[in-house]
Design a protein around this motif. Structure first.
Motif, PDB file in Angstrom:
ATOM      1  N   ALA A  10       0.826  -1.204   0.000  1.00 23.25           N
ATOM      2  CA  ALA A  10       0.000   0.000   0.000  1.00 23.25           C
ATOM      3  C   ALA A  10       0.860   1.254   0.000  1.00 23.25           C
ATOM      4  O   ALA A  10       0.562   2.223  -0.719  1.00 23.25           O
ATOM      5  CB  ALA A  10      -0.929  -0.003   1.210  1.00 23.25           C
ATOM      6  N   TYR A  11       1.933   1.259   0.800  1.00 28.18           N
ATOM      7  CA  TYR A  11       2.857   2.392   0.794  1.00 28.18           C
ATOM      8  C   TYR A  11       3.488   2.568  -0.580  1.00 28.18           C
ATOM      9  O   TYR A  11       3.595   3.682  -1.092  1.00 28.18           O
ATOM     10  CB  TYR A  11       3.967   2.203   1.825  1.00 28.18           C
ATOM     11  N   ALA A  12       3.924   1.463  -1.177  1.00 24.65           N
ATOM     12  CA  ALA A  12       4.564   1.532  -2.491  1.00 24.65           C
ATOM     13  C   ALA A  12       3.602   2.071  -3.545  1.00 24.65           C
ATOM     14  O   ALA A  12       3.972   2.919  -4.365  1.00 24.65           O
ATOM     15  CB  ALA A  12       5.077   0.156  -2.900  1.00 24.65           C
ATOM     16  N   LEU A  13       2.374   1.606  -3.518  1.00 24.76           N
ATOM     17  CA  LEU A  13       1.382   2.076  -4.484  1.00 24.76           C
ATOM     18  C   LEU A  13       1.063   3.555  -4.282  1.00 24.76           C
ATOM     19  O   LEU A  13       0.948   4.309  -5.256  1.00 24.76           O
ATOM     20  CB  LEU A  13       0.109   1.238  -4.367  1.00 24.76           C
ATOM     21  N   ALA A  14       0.957   3.974  -3.028  1.00 27.00           N
ATOM     22  CA  ALA A  14       0.677   5.386  -2.749  1.00 27.00           C
ATOM     23  C   ALA A  14       1.834   6.278  -3.189  1.00 27.00           C
ATOM     24  O   ALA A  14       1.620   7.342  -3.785  1.00 27.00           O
ATOM     25  CB  ALA A  14       0.405   5.573  -1.263  1.00 27.00           C
ATOM     26  N   ILE A  15       3.060   5.848  -2.923  1.00 33.49           N
ATOM     27  CA  ILE A  15       4.223   6.635  -3.342  1.00 33.49           C
ATOM     28  C   ILE A  15       4.305   6.688  -4.860  1.00 33.49           C
ATOM     29  O   ILE A  15       4.608   7.733  -5.447  1.00 33.49           O
ATOM     30  CB  ILE A  15       5.514   6.057  -2.728  1.00 33.49           C
ATOM     31  N   TYR A  16       4.024   5.566  -5.516  1.00 34.83           N
ATOM     32  CA  TYR A  16       4.055   5.536  -6.976  1.00 34.83           C
ATOM     33  C   TYR A  16       3.019   6.488  -7.571  1.00 34.83           C
ATOM     34  O   TYR A  16       3.332   7.281  -8.460  1.00 34.83           O
ATOM     35  CB  TYR A  16       3.815   4.112  -7.472  1.00 34.83           C
ATOM     36  N   ALA A  17       1.793   6.427  -7.067  1.00 37.44           N
ATOM     37  CA  ALA A  17       0.736   7.294  -7.596  1.00 37.44           C
ATOM     38  C   ALA A  17       1.050   8.766  -7.346  1.00 37.44           C
ATOM     39  O   ALA A  17       0.871   9.605  -8.240  1.00 37.44           O
ATOM     40  CB  ALA A  17      -0.601   6.919  -6.951  1.00 37.44           C
TER      41      ALA A  17
ATOM     42  N   LEU B 241       7.360   6.180 -16.083  1.00 42.83           N
ATOM     43  CA  LEU B 241       8.677   5.550 -16.029  1.00 42.83           C
ATOM     44  C   LEU B 241       9.549   6.136 -14.926  1.00 42.83           C
ATOM     45  O   LEU B 241      10.245   5.410 -14.215  1.00 42.83           O
ATOM     46  CB  LEU B 241       9.372   5.674 -17.382  1.00 42.83           C
ATOM     47  N   LEU B 242       9.522   7.451 -14.762  1.00 41.05           N
ATOM     48  CA  LEU B 242      10.311   8.078 -13.704  1.00 41.05           C
ATOM     49  C   LEU B 242       9.805   7.674 -12.323  1.00 41.05           C
ATOM     50  O   LEU B 242      10.592   7.530 -11.378  1.00 41.05           O
ATOM     51  CB  LEU B 242      10.291   9.598 -13.851  1.00 41.05           C
ATOM     52  N   ALA B 243       8.508   7.473 -12.186  1.00 40.48           N
ATOM     53  CA  ALA B 243       7.953   7.044 -10.905  1.00 40.48           C
ATOM     54  C   ALA B 243       8.399   5.620 -10.573  1.00 40.48           C
ATOM     55  O   ALA B 243       8.549   5.282  -9.398  1.00 40.48           O
ATOM     56  CB  ALA B 243       6.436   7.136 -10.930  1.00 40.48           C
ATOM     57  N   LEU B 244       8.626   4.791 -11.595  1.00 37.47           N
ATOM     58  CA  LEU B 244       9.154   3.448 -11.350  1.00 37.47           C
ATOM     59  C   LEU B 244      10.560   3.501 -10.758  1.00 37.47           C
ATOM     60  O   LEU B 244      10.961   2.596 -10.028  1.00 37.47           O
ATOM     61  CB  LEU B 244       9.190   2.639 -12.649  1.00 37.47           C
ATOM     62  N   VAL B 245      11.299   4.558 -11.054  1.00 35.59           N
ATOM     63  CA  VAL B 245      12.638   4.713 -10.506  1.00 35.59           C
ATOM     64  C   VAL B 245      12.581   5.338  -9.117  1.00 35.59           C
ATOM     65  O   VAL B 245      13.298   4.919  -8.212  1.00 35.59           O
ATOM     66  CB  VAL B 245      13.502   5.583 -11.447  1.00 35.59           C
ATOM     67  N   THR B 246      11.724   6.320  -8.933  1.00 36.25           N
ATOM     68  CA  THR B 246      11.697   7.041  -7.656  1.00 36.25           C
ATOM     69  C   THR B 246      11.037   6.244  -6.526  1.00 36.25           C
ATOM     70  O   THR B 246      11.386   6.443  -5.364  1.00 36.25           O
ATOM     71  CB  THR B 246      10.969   8.386  -7.803  1.00 36.25           C
ATOM     72  N   THR B 247      10.111   5.368  -6.840  1.00 36.80           N
ATOM     73  CA  THR B 247       9.408   4.621  -5.789  1.00 36.80           C
ATOM     74  C   THR B 247      10.337   3.712  -4.983  1.00 36.80           C
ATOM     75  O   THR B 247      10.352   3.799  -3.757  1.00 36.80           O
ATOM     76  CB  THR B 247       8.238   3.819  -6.390  1.00 36.80           C
TER      77      THR B 247
END
Length: 76
Positions: free
Chosen positions: A9-16, A36-42
């Motif tokens: 849930a934390y990972a999904l929230a940070i990604y969104a 794509l950048l969110a896949l790197v930052t999460t």
């Protein structure tokens, strides 16, 4: 909620949140680039949070094992 569900849930929230911030920031990235950048930052944000909690735990442990009192406690 189990530990892994909470972590997901934390990972999904940070990604969104990362996608929205990257998309609507002043730079104005496209949706594909923001995704794509969110896949790197999460993972980076999750790793930094884990690192901070580990450092806090070690600092608390070091404070408990300190053999000399702090200067403020010596004056009492």
């Amino acid at each position: 909620m189990t530990k892994w569900q909470r972590y997901a849930a934390y990972a999904l929230a940070i990604y969104a949140l990362s996608v929205v911030v990257l998309r609507f920031s002043s730079g104005g990235q496209g949706w594909g680039t923001a995704l794509l950048l969110a896949l790197v930052t999460t993972p980076l944000a999750l790793w930094m949070g884990r690192l901070r909690s580990r450092l806090d735990e070690r600092a608390a442990e070091w404070g408990r094992r300190r053999f000399r009192p702090w200067p403020e406690e010596r004056r009492r």
